[in-house]
Design a protein around this motif. Structure first.
Motif, PDB file in Angstrom:
ATOM      1  N   GLU A 100       1.165  -0.800  -0.197  1.00 18.61           N
ATOM      2  CA  GLU A 100      -0.245  -0.022   0.182  1.00 18.61           C
ATOM      3  C   GLU A 100       0.860   1.411   0.154  1.00 18.61           C
ATOM      4  OE1 GLU A 100      -4.562   1.291   2.038  1.00 18.61           O
ATOM      5  OE2 GLU A 100      -2.889   0.366   3.208  1.00 18.61           O
ATOM      6  N   SER A 101       1.853   1.202   0.322  1.00 17.08           N
ATOM      7  CA  SER A 101       2.832   2.210   0.752  1.00 17.08           C
ATOM      8  C   SER A 101       3.471   2.667  -0.604  1.00 17.08           C
ATOM      9  CB  SER A 101       4.095   1.996   1.932  1.00 17.08           C
ATOM     10  OG  SER A 101       3.462   1.623   3.086  1.00 17.08           O
TER      11      SER A 101
ATOM     12  N   THR B 183       0.524   3.799  -3.119  1.00 18.18           N
ATOM     13  CA  THR B 183       0.361   5.478  -2.715  1.00 18.18           C
ATOM     14  C   THR B 183       1.837   6.097  -3.019  1.00 18.18           C
ATOM     15  OG1 THR B 183      -0.810   4.127  -0.898  1.00 18.18           O
ATOM     16  CG2 THR B 183      -0.365   7.013  -0.753  1.00 18.18           C
TER      17      THR B 183
ATOM     18  N   ALA C   6       1.105   6.797  -6.474  1.00 10.86           N
ATOM     19  CA  ALA C   6       0.520   7.715  -7.532  1.00 10.86           C
ATOM     20  C   ALA C   6       0.836   8.795  -7.255  1.00 10.86           C
ATOM     21  CB  ALA C   6      -0.912   7.444  -6.599  1.00 10.86           C
ATOM     22  N   SER C   7       1.611   9.519  -5.895  1.00 12.08           N
ATOM     23  CA  SER C   7       1.598  10.401  -5.207  1.00 12.08           C
ATOM     24  C   SER C   7       3.003  10.797  -6.813  1.00 12.08           C
ATOM     25  CB  SER C   7       2.201  10.581  -4.571  1.00 12.08           C
ATOM     26  OG  SER C   7       3.797  10.294  -3.913  1.00 12.08           O
TER      27      SER C   7
ATOM     28  N   LEU D   2      -5.411   4.818  -7.777  1.00  7.06           N
ATOM     29  CA  LEU D   2      -4.948   4.907  -6.744  1.00  7.06           C
ATOM     30  C   LEU D   2      -5.573   4.012  -5.904  1.00  7.06           C
ATOM     31  CD1 LEU D   2      -3.042   4.800  -3.950  1.00  7.06           C
ATOM     32  CD2 LEU D   2      -4.309   6.809  -3.031  1.00  7.06           C
ATOM     33  N   ARG D   3      -7.048   4.576  -5.496  1.00  6.91           N
ATOM     34  CA  ARG D   3      -7.735   3.135  -4.986  1.00  6.91           C
ATOM     35  C   ARG D   3      -8.062   1.563  -5.567  1.00  6.91           C
ATOM     36  NH1 ARG D   3      -9.078   2.276  -0.490  1.00  6.91           N
ATOM     37  NH2 ARG D   3     -10.516   0.924   0.115  1.00  6.91           N
TER      38      ARG D   3
ATOM     39  N   ILE E 141      -4.890  -0.510  -5.354  1.00  5.95           N
ATOM     40  CA  ILE E 141      -5.012  -0.745  -3.943  1.00  5.95           C
ATOM     41  C   ILE E 141      -5.691  -1.589  -3.851  1.00  5.95           C
ATOM     42  CG2 ILE E 141      -5.891  -0.151  -1.243  1.00  5.95           C
ATOM     43  CD1 ILE E 141      -4.238   2.468  -1.970  1.00  5.95           C
TER      44      ILE E 141
END
Length: 164
Positions: A9-10, A13, A16-17, A24-25, A28
């Motif tokens: 998840e990290s 994320t 995505a940033s 992102l959703r 994940i």
């Protein structure tokens, strides 16, 4: 969230940033689904390892057990366990080596060979089945019937989308 999923998840994320417009959703959820699938395989395989089996080989035995005359053509078994015919042949070889399955020529077509559960295979399935049932109960005990039905509907919806 489970500790085993946090690194994924990290990473998702962080990606995505750095990439504008990343879903992102969705990323994940997809990775979580794949992660759960792997953990689910490990959960079921752990108790089968002592018998030299995994979930796919066990499922093959159960499918043969539940089939008429406790036998199927390899092509029929491959459909039931959702695998290639080549992989099904390897599974059959493994089960034949363990003497739980034997290859039997078709009475009506000499070109066809059935995979037939042996007496030892029948006894093994009947011996292990209560443990397997308990494992399913254990897995789903923290989910209400409503949650199980919701998950069933969602997974069938995803499967229909993937198969279309």
């Amino acid at each position: 969230m489970s500790d085993s999923f946090k690194p994924y998840e990290s990473a998702i994320t962080a990606i995505a940033s750095q990439i504008p417009g990343s879903p992102l959703r969705e990323a994940i959820l997809t990775r979580l689904f794949l992660h759960v699938s792997g953990e689910l395989s490990d959960f079921f395989d752990a108790r089968l390892k002592e018998y030299g089996l995994n979930y796919t080989t066990w499922t093959s035995l159960v499918v043969l057990y539940s089939s008429p005359q406790r036998r199927l053509l390899p092509s029929e078994l491959s459909v039931f366990i959702n695998t290639s015919r080549t992989h099904c042949t390897r599974i059959a070889d493994e089960l034949v080596d363990k003497r739980w399955v034997e290859r039997v020529a078709s009475e009506s077509d000499r070109r066809q060979t059935y995979l037939q559960l042996t007496a030892a295979g029948i006894a093994f399935v009947e011996q292990l089945q209560p443990q397997r049932r308990e494992q399913y109960r254990q897995l789903w005990s923290s989910f209400s019937l409503e949650e199980q039905n919701q998950l069933d509907a969602l997974l069938r919806k995803m499967l229909a989308l993937l198969e279309s």
